[in-house]
Design a protein around this motif. Structure first.
Motif: not given
Length: 418
Positions: A265-269, A385-392
């Motif tokens: 998620s972090a890398l995709t962001a 956002q991309l689905a895999s980008e969701k931040s936590t």
């Protein structure tokens, strides 16, 4: 004539705009995750606080002197920067915003309207303060480099009171003699040490060197800098605002992460940010570097990076995100407490002169990216956002000393009670 208008300790000054209670107090602003000190207001400088010092090392010292601590409030800074640049732009016919707090001005059609450059500089300062409550320094010079030097004098040398002008040989020599060689625009620490070994210690010493000889010895940049210091204009607007040759997005995590999903998620962001910046400057990338690391202060330090080559240069968010998912098995290692990660585009070319490949078709979807950018610009970054980008919360920045978003959040808009 050129001018450079630069805010004084912009981040720290911006924190005081909507909070009058701290205007007369020492204020410092911290970097991402409240890591290091990145901005120190003039009042706090009296305590000799070292810039870019880790906050935990000087925490007690700052508390002892009642220094106000603020986390970086990028949303507030961006909005105030835009307002400041709009005010400054009214005073020239050609403006180039060089950074978030710096703006070059040119007065081609304004010359006949200006009788006193010193007075004109104070008019600019007064207007910016009246409309934004941000203090600025104004430097005038016959070249962009001399304008930058004059701005340095206006802000950091005594006797100039916020405005300095280099328009005569005497004013040029007076200011350059008071500047170290590393104060010159384009002369970094490493190059400065080499020049000091040659007994070139001040900006005036550098200006007295033979430009062509120094260019052969170092680079054409040094040659141009010396010429500009002598009043010979070598830099044009296009050269000042040339596109970046590398684009990186990196950040340390608010909390250590150990699971694969959070890392992707972090890398995709980060890949999304890089792709957006590529499109903004009309560039494409042929190669990116993807890395992840644990903290160097922990035992068993781990850091791994991977170079990913694209068969066809791209600026598509989805294509970069796919590269991240492809590389992730190489980077991720179970049991590692990841502290930092990032993505960087390191082999750029202009989209205007894109070279097609007969054997590899581009995977880019430019129409989709245009739509993607327009929606995020209109409704706010992160709307799409991309689905895999969701931040936590795990990898979002720590900002324990964050001030309200006075100009960009309805709940934080200042309330006036009469």
């Amino acid at each position: 004539m050129f001018a450079l208008v630069d805010a004084v300790s912009f981040y720290a000054s911006a924190e005081k705009v909507f909070d009058p209670a701290i205007r007369s107090k020492p204020v410092v602003v911290l970097t991402n995750n409240d890591g290091c000190i990145c901005a120190i207001c003039p009042i706090a400088r009296k305590f000799n606080i070292p810039k870019f010092q880790p906050y935990f090392k000087v925490k007690d010292y700052l508390a002892k002197h009642n220094v106000v601590i603020r986390s970086s409030n990028y949303e507030l800074y961006a909005d105030l920067s835009e307002k400041m640049m709009n005010v400054i732009g009214r005073y020239c016919d050609n403006q180039y915003v060089y950074s978030i707090d710096e703006s070059f001005l040119q007065f081609t059609g304004f010359k006949h309207l200006i009788d006193d450059w010193h007075e004109y500089g104070h008019q600019i300062r007064s207007a910016v303060w009246r409309e934004t409550k941000l203090p600025v320094g104004v430097g005038f010079g016959t070249t962009p480099t001399l304008a930058k030097a004059a701005n340095h004098a206006a802000k950091k040398l005594s006797g100039y009171n916020g405005v300095a002008i280099i328009d005569t040989e005497s004013s040029r020599k007076e200011i350059l003699a008071k500047m170290t060689v590393t104060d010159v625009w384009g002369i970094g620490r490493r190059l400065g040490r080499k020049l000091q070994l040659m007994n070139i210690n001040t900006a005036l010493d550098l200006s007295n060197c033979n430009a062509r000889d120094m260019g052969r010895l170092f680079s054409v940049l040094v040659e141009r800098t010396i010429s500009e210091l002598n009043g010979i204009q070598c830099l044009s607007w296009d050269e000042i605002k040339q596109a970046k040759k590398e684009i990186f997005s990196t950040r340390s995590f608010g909390k250590r992460i150990e699971d694969r999903d959070s890392l992707v998620s972090a890398l995709t962001a980060h890949s999304t940010i890089v792709a957006k910046k590529l499109r903004q400057q009309n560039s494409l990338t042929k190669r990116i570097v993807i890395f992840a690391a644990s903290s160097p202060h922990e035992a068993h330090y781990y850091k791994k990076s991977f170079l990913y080559d694209f068969p066809v240069a791209t600026a598509d968010t989805c294509v970069l995100a796919h590269a991240v998912s492809t590389v992730l098995p190489t980077l991720f290692k179970p049991g590692i407490r990841f502290y930092r990660c990032g993505v960087g585009a390191i082999d750029l070319e202009t989209a205007q002169f894109k070279q097609s490949d007969m054997f590899n078709t581009s995977q880019d979807k430019p129409e989709l990216m245009v739509c993607f950018d327009k929606i995020n610009h209109r409704f706010g970054q992160g709307t799409l956002q991309l689905a895999s980008e969701k931040s936590t919360e795990q990898w979002q920045m720590k900002r324990h000393f964050l001030s309200p978003h006075f100009t960009s959040c309805w709940q934080d808009i200042p309330k006036i009670r009469c």
